[in-house]
Enzyme design. Structure first.
Site, mmCIF file in Angstrom:
data_model
loop_
_atom_site.group_PDB
_atom_site.id
_atom_site.type_symbol
_atom_site.label_atom_id
_atom_site.label_comp_id
_atom_site.label_asym_id
_atom_site.label_seq_id
_atom_site.Cartn_x
_atom_site.Cartn_y
_atom_site.Cartn_z
ATOM 1 N N GLY A 8 0.842 -1.196 0.000
ATOM 2 C CA GLY A 8 0.000 0.000 0.000
ATOM 3 C C GLY A 8 0.873 1.240 0.000
ATOM 4 N N GLY A 11 -0.079 5.132 -1.161
ATOM 5 C CA GLY A 11 -1.086 5.913 -0.455
ATOM 6 C C GLY A 11 -0.506 7.091 0.311
ATOM 7 C CD GLN A 12 -2.855 11.349 4.247
ATOM 8 O OE1 GLN A 12 -3.691 10.579 4.713
ATOM 9 N NE2 GLN A 12 -2.776 12.607 4.615
ATOM 10 C CG ASP A 34 -0.485 0.748 -3.944
ATOM 11 O OD1 ASP A 34 -0.434 1.412 -2.889
ATOM 12 O OD2 ASP A 34 -1.538 0.617 -4.616
ATOM 13 N NE ARG A 36 -2.960 4.254 -5.743
ATOM 14 C CZ ARG A 36 -2.988 5.464 -5.191
ATOM 15 N NH1 ARG A 36 -2.416 6.469 -5.805
ATOM 16 N NH2 ARG A 36 -3.581 5.669 -4.039
ATOM 17 C CG ASP A 51 -4.638 -8.180 -4.401
ATOM 18 O OD1 ASP A 51 -4.762 -7.737 -3.236
ATOM 19 O OD2 ASP A 51 -5.599 -8.642 -5.050
ATOM 20 C CE1 TYR A 140 -9.606 2.288 8.138
ATOM 21 C CE2 TYR A 140 -10.449 4.042 9.533
ATOM 22 C CZ TYR A 140 -9.392 3.429 8.889
ATOM 23 O OH TYR A 140 -8.123 3.960 8.996
ATOM 24 C CE LYS A 144 -7.280 0.534 10.093
ATOM 25 N NZ LYS A 144 -6.097 -0.014 9.402
HETATM 26 P P1 NAD Z 1 -4.517 5.381 1.376
HETATM 27 O O1 NAD Z 1 -5.932 5.097 1.002
HETATM 28 O O2 NAD Z 1 -3.958 6.722 1.082
HETATM 29 O O3 NAD Z 1 -3.551 4.302 0.735
HETATM 30 C C1 NAD Z 1 -3.859 2.950 0.692
HETATM 31 C C2 NAD Z 1 -3.084 2.343 -0.456
HETATM 32 O O4 NAD Z 1 -3.420 0.954 -0.496
HETATM 33 C C3 NAD Z 1 -3.440 2.935 -1.812
HETATM 34 O O5 NAD Z 1 -2.270 3.339 -2.501
HETATM 35 C C4 NAD Z 1 -4.122 1.790 -2.558
HETATM 36 O O6 NAD Z 1 -3.855 1.756 -3.944
HETATM 37 C C5 NAD Z 1 -3.519 0.590 -1.859
HETATM 38 N N1 NAD Z 1 -4.333 -0.619 -1.979
HETATM 39 C C6 NAD Z 1 -5.678 -0.735 -1.954
HETATM 40 N N2 NAD Z 1 -6.035 -2.028 -2.101
HETATM 41 C C7 NAD Z 1 -4.882 -2.734 -2.222
HETATM 42 C C8 NAD Z 1 -4.582 -4.108 -2.394
HETATM 43 N N3 NAD Z 1 -5.548 -5.024 -2.512
HETATM 44 N N4 NAD Z 1 -3.290 -4.456 -2.485
HETATM 45 C C9 NAD Z 1 -2.291 -3.541 -2.402
HETATM 46 N N5 NAD Z 1 -2.525 -2.224 -2.248
HETATM 47 C C10 NAD Z 1 -3.802 -1.828 -2.159
HETATM 48 O O7 NAD Z 1 -4.388 5.039 2.935
HETATM 49 P P2 NAD Z 1 -3.391 5.684 3.997
HETATM 50 O O8 NAD Z 1 -4.022 6.921 4.477
HETATM 51 O O9 NAD Z 1 -2.028 5.717 3.465
HETATM 52 O O10 NAD Z 1 -3.526 4.614 5.170
HETATM 53 C C11 NAD Z 1 -2.620 3.543 5.341
HETATM 54 C C12 NAD Z 1 -3.006 2.778 6.583
HETATM 55 O O11 NAD Z 1 -3.005 3.669 7.700
HETATM 56 C C13 NAD Z 1 -4.401 2.153 6.550
HETATM 57 O O12 NAD Z 1 -4.401 0.950 7.262
HETATM 58 C C14 NAD Z 1 -5.242 3.162 7.307
HETATM 59 O O13 NAD Z 1 -6.352 2.555 7.898
HETATM 60 C C15 NAD Z 1 -4.257 3.643 8.348
HETATM 61 N N6 NAD Z 1 -4.617 4.956 8.871
HETATM 62 C C16 NAD Z 1 -4.522 6.077 8.090
HETATM 63 C C17 NAD Z 1 -4.872 7.309 8.617
HETATM 64 C C18 NAD Z 1 -4.772 8.568 7.814
HETATM 65 O O14 NAD Z 1 -5.228 9.634 8.270
HETATM 66 N N7 NAD Z 1 -4.187 8.545 6.627
HETATM 67 C C19 NAD Z 1 -5.333 7.394 9.930
HETATM 68 C C20 NAD Z 1 -5.470 6.231 10.675
HETATM 69 C C21 NAD Z 1 -5.073 5.016 10.148
HETATM 70 C C1 AKB Z 2 -10.147 8.197 8.180
HETATM 71 O O1 AKB Z 2 -10.634 9.341 8.310
HETATM 72 O O2 AKB Z 2 -10.777 7.206 7.816
HETATM 73 C C2 AKB Z 2 -8.694 8.016 8.568
HETATM 74 C C3 AKB Z 2 -8.585 7.533 9.961
HETATM 75 C C4 AKB Z 2 -8.657 8.487 11.079
HETATM 76 O O3 AKB Z 2 -8.449 6.361 10.173
HETATM 77 N N1 AKB Z 2 -8.009 9.250 8.350
#
Ligand code: NAD
Ligand code: AKB
Length: 314
Positions: A8, A11-12, A34, A36, A51, A140, A144
């Protein structure tokens, strides 16, 4: 020597975590992956399209490359998860389960993030403690909570070294967020710079726990580097930095862009936000492995605006 696989990675969080880990371990030792087919910011090191639910392909890469550590970031977040709860469960749970099994088999070190979304409407909303009522009301959040329990189980039953934090909403300028409820706190910066206008999908006094990405990346790396005996919690650590409302962040941005106009049109994400804490008590992470945030609201706002203006060429 660590050989790291990030799943992944586009992603962000993944983009910034990959860049930070490559700085520490060397580009060649950090494999980004990823669904992608690639990401322009990850071109300086190995990349594979993978995947995260594909156990056979993941095992093949781990064996071929001699992977020692996995950071599993692939997931569906809160807002997209409510639109497609079945996919949210399938992706979030099957990816974690296969990585935990592989971790036991190959003696890997695993990082998997939880979220403030693990908490629900019955949780104390202010200064939410580490151990408290956990009854999430989103799919979601349910994934978690189940994931945290699985991590704790695999550690206790098989001795797997799996570590986790409950990230708050993350704010970054390098890569954009994907499908979360806290995403407004990034969108507002883009709109303030580009159009000097923003309509927020949450109401003005909705307080949520938030964090600047640099703090989140540092927390992740510090937790993974902490001595095993310091990582006493094997569910997931509360992590905290800033708590603010849309009105407060708009007022902070207005100190730099006084013309910013903000209006409010709460949508389906308001209900999700209302079920989450307003602020988090992270004293256990602070005492177990020395966590301490560095960015408050004014410092984060300044850094976001300076960097986004350059990125957007404005
Ligand atoms: P994101 O949505 O920005 O990135 C997720 C990435 O996973 C994407 O690039 C997507 O293409 C990839 N993805 C989706 N399905 C996939 C698959 N089957 N195989 C491989 N890749 C796949 O998410 P993020 O914000 O980077 O979050 C990453 C983790 O951190 C997640 O577990 C999320 O729950 C957790 N998290 C994020 C935040 C936040 O604010 N960003 C907050 C709390 C927890
Ligand atoms: C969301 O808003 O879903 C995420 C998180 C707090 O897990 N940024």
């Amino acid at each position: 020597m660590s050989k790291i696989l990030i799943m992944g990675a586009c992603g962000q969080i993944g983009v910034e975590l990959t860049l930070a880990l490559r700085k520490i371990h060397g580009n060649d030792n950090v494999f980004a992956s990823d669904l992608r087919d690639n990401h322009p910011m990850l071109a300086d090191g190995p990349y594979v399209q993978l995947d995260a639910t594909d156990a056979v392909a993941t095992r093949a890469i781990v064996e071929k490359e001699g992977i020692t550590d996995i950071y599993l970031l692939a997931a569906l977040l809160s807002a997209t998860g409510e639109k497609n709860p079945k996919l949210c469960w399938d992706l979030n749970m099957s990816s974690l389960r296969q990585i935990l099994d592989l971790g036991v088999d190959k003696n890997l070190k695993i990082f998997w993030p939880s979220s403030i979304a693990v908490f629900g409407p019955t949780t104390p909303r202010d200064n939410t403690p580490q151990a408290t009522v956990i009854e999430p009301s989103t799919m979601y959040g349910i994934t978690k909570y189940a994931g945290e329990m699985l991590c704790q189980y695999y550690n206790a039953k098989f001795g797997l070294d799996v570590r986790s934090v409950r990230y708050p909403g993350l704010i970054s300028w390098k890569s954009e967020p994907g499908g979360g409820t806290t995403d407004y706190a990034v969108e507002i910066f883009y709109e303030a710079i580009k159009n000097k206008k923003y309509t927020c999908f949450l109401s003005e006094n909705t307080y949520l726990p938030m964090m600047y990405m640099d703090d989140a990346i540092r927390a992740t790396i510090e937790l993974m580097q902490a001595p095993t005996e310091n990582v006493k919690n094997r569910m997931s650590y509360n992590l905290s930095a800033i708590s603010f409302s849309p009105k407060e962040i708009a007022n902070e941005i207005k100190k730099h862009i006084p013309e910013l106009e903000i209006s409010y049109a709460p949508d389906h994400r308001q209900g999700i936000a209302d079920s989450w804490p307003a602020s988090i008590d992270d004293s256990v992470a602070r005492s177990d492995w020395g966590w301490k945030p560095e960015f408050d609201l004014p410092k984060m706002t300044e850094v976001m605006l300076v960097n986004l203006k350059v990125k957007l060429g404005l």
